[in-house]
Scaffold this active site. Structure first.
Site, PDB file in Angstrom:
ATOM      1  CE  LYS A  41      -3.285  -2.429   2.929  1.00 24.70           C
ATOM      2  NZ  LYS A  41      -3.208  -2.900   4.306  1.00 24.70           N
ATOM      3  N   GLY A  42       2.104   1.133   0.455  1.00 24.77           N
ATOM      4  CA  GLY A  42       2.922   2.304   0.766  1.00 24.77           C
ATOM      5  C   GLY A  42       3.061   3.329  -0.334  1.00 24.77           C
ATOM      6  CG  ASP A  98       6.785   2.653   0.416  1.00 26.79           C
ATOM      7  OD1 ASP A  98       7.605   1.854  -0.086  1.00 26.79           O
ATOM      8  OD2 ASP A  98       6.002   2.319   1.319  1.00 26.79           O
ATOM      9  CG  ASP A 101      14.825  -0.895   5.203  1.00 28.80           C
ATOM     10  OD1 ASP A 101      16.014  -0.663   5.437  1.00 28.80           O
ATOM     11  OD2 ASP A 101      14.047  -1.298   6.087  1.00 28.80           O
ATOM     12  CE  LYS A 129      14.305   3.102   6.265  1.00 31.76           C
ATOM     13  NZ  LYS A 129      13.901   2.142   7.312  1.00 31.76           N
ATOM     14  CG  PHE A 150      10.457   2.282  11.085  1.00 34.44           C
ATOM     15  CD1 PHE A 150      10.540   1.198  10.225  1.00 34.44           C
ATOM     16  CD2 PHE A 150       9.204   2.770  11.423  1.00 34.44           C
ATOM     17  CE1 PHE A 150       9.392   0.610   9.704  1.00 34.44           C
ATOM     18  CE2 PHE A 150       8.050   2.193  10.912  1.00 34.44           C
ATOM     19  CZ  PHE A 150       8.148   1.108  10.056  1.00 34.44           C
ATOM     20  CB  VAL A 151      10.664   7.432   7.961  1.00 31.45           C
ATOM     21  CG1 VAL A 151      12.002   8.016   8.378  1.00 31.45           C
ATOM     22  CG2 VAL A 151      10.808   6.628   6.668  1.00 31.45           C
ATOM     23  CG  ASP A 157       2.408   0.655   7.584  1.00 33.63           C
ATOM     24  OD1 ASP A 157       3.295   0.452   6.728  1.00 33.63           O
ATOM     25  OD2 ASP A 157       1.955  -0.249   8.303  1.00 33.63           O
TER      26      ASP A 157
HETATM   27  P1  IMP Z   1      12.965  -3.602   1.866  1.00 31.71           P
HETATM   28  O1  IMP Z   1      12.551  -4.909   1.264  1.00 31.71           O
HETATM   29  O2  IMP Z   1      13.736  -3.823   3.143  1.00 31.71           O
HETATM   30  O3  IMP Z   1      13.691  -2.698   0.918  1.00 31.71           O
HETATM   31  O4  IMP Z   1      11.688  -2.843   2.376  1.00 31.71           O
HETATM   32  C1  IMP Z   1      10.518  -2.935   1.703  1.00 31.71           C
HETATM   33  C2  IMP Z   1       9.302  -2.422   2.395  1.00 31.71           C
HETATM   34  O5  IMP Z   1       9.425  -2.332   3.815  1.00 31.71           O
HETATM   35  C3  IMP Z   1       8.985  -1.013   1.936  1.00 31.71           C
HETATM   36  O6  IMP Z   1       8.316  -1.017   0.697  1.00 31.71           O
HETATM   37  C4  IMP Z   1       8.107  -0.541   3.074  1.00 31.71           C
HETATM   38  O7  IMP Z   1       6.790  -0.990   2.869  1.00 31.71           O
HETATM   39  C5  IMP Z   1       8.708  -1.210   4.281  1.00 31.71           C
HETATM   40  N1  IMP Z   1       9.626  -0.297   4.961  1.00 31.71           N
HETATM   41  C6  IMP Z   1      10.964  -0.277   4.914  1.00 31.71           C
HETATM   42  N2  IMP Z   1      11.474   0.715   5.660  1.00 31.71           N
HETATM   43  C7  IMP Z   1      10.405   1.360   6.194  1.00 31.71           C
HETATM   44  C8  IMP Z   1      10.273   2.499   7.061  1.00 31.71           C
HETATM   45  O8  IMP Z   1      11.225   3.156   7.511  1.00 31.71           O
HETATM   46  N3  IMP Z   1       8.996   2.843   7.388  1.00 31.71           N
HETATM   47  C9  IMP Z   1       7.892   2.181   6.934  1.00 31.71           C
HETATM   48  N4  IMP Z   1       7.976   1.112   6.111  1.00 31.71           N
HETATM   49  C10 IMP Z   1       9.228   0.707   5.750  1.00 31.71           C
HETATM   50 MG    MG Z   2       6.122  -0.993   0.581  1.00 27.82          MG
END
Ligand code: IMP
Ligand code: MG
Length: 177
Positions: A41-42, A98, A101, A129, A150-151, A157
């Site tokens: 949803k982000g 969105d 990470d 990040k 974490f934002v 969310d």
């Molecule tokens: P990744 O797979 O670790 O790159 O993260 C993927 C998903 O984790 C993102 O699309 C977000 O939905 C969630 N996410 C990662 N970091 C944050 C954060 O700081 N705040 C909120 N959601 C996050």
């Molecule tokens: Mg996401």
């Protein structure tokens, strides 16, 4: 209006970044049609604002994914909750996210979509990040590089809340409760 947490990126800064990203995308896809793939949803707010900053013809599609793990960490195991409605072979595709990470979610999505043989495949992400991607991800259109906190806000969310904040903020212990 009272703000929540420590505001990292204001509404105005987001608007400027999204406008810049839209201009870059419009220039790069001049004369072409584009399929924007929003990751639910982000990315819903980034998708809505970015699409309106793009002036080449765009179609929309969405995927919903969930990555197993606890509330604030990604596990890298991605489950597709909703796949695309459309075929993407020979389409110019930009994934709209969105935040990047660990990069594990996008790495999975890139592999999954590449197999479907789009004409091109790029990523637009509002936030990246810094320095913590476990897999290097080439994010061609990016809004902001941020510290690895974490934002929440502007689509992001914590436990389902705060997506509606018009700014991006770092929650304190008090806000999480
Ligand atoms: P990744 O797979 O670790 O790159 O993260 C993927 C998903 O984790 C993102 O699309 C977000 O939905 C969630 N996410 C990662 N970091 C944050 C954060 O700081 N705040 C909120 N959601 C996050
Ligand atoms: Mg996401």
């Amino acid at each position: 209006m009272e703000t929540i947490g420590d505001v990292l990126i204001t509404e105005g800064q987001i608007a400027d970044a999204v406008s810049r990203m839209g201009k870059q995308i419009s220039a790069d896809y001049d004369g072409k049609e584009l399929l924007l793939v929003g990751i639910l949803k982000g990315a819903f707010l980034t998708m809505a604002d970015l699409a309106r900053a793009i002036n080449v013809p765009v179609e929309f599609d969405f995927m919903a994914v969930s990555s197993y793990g606890d509330a604030t960490k990604s596990s890298g195991v991605v489950r597709i909750l909703k796949d695309l409605d459309q075929e993407i072979s020979n389409r110019h595709v930009v994934i709209v996210e969105d935040i990047v990470d660990t990069g594990l979610t996008l790495n999975y999505l890139l592999e999954n979509l590449r197999v479907r043989q789009p004409a091109s495949l790029e990523i637009a992400a509002l936030l990246v990040k810094e320095g913590i991607q476990q897999i290097p991800i080439d994010v061609k259109y990016r809004g902001f590089d941020i510290p690895p906190d974490f934002v929440v806000g502007y689509g992001l969310d914590y436990a389902g809340l705060y997506r509606n904040l018009p700014y991006v903020t770092v929650l304190g212990e008090d806000d999480i409760g």
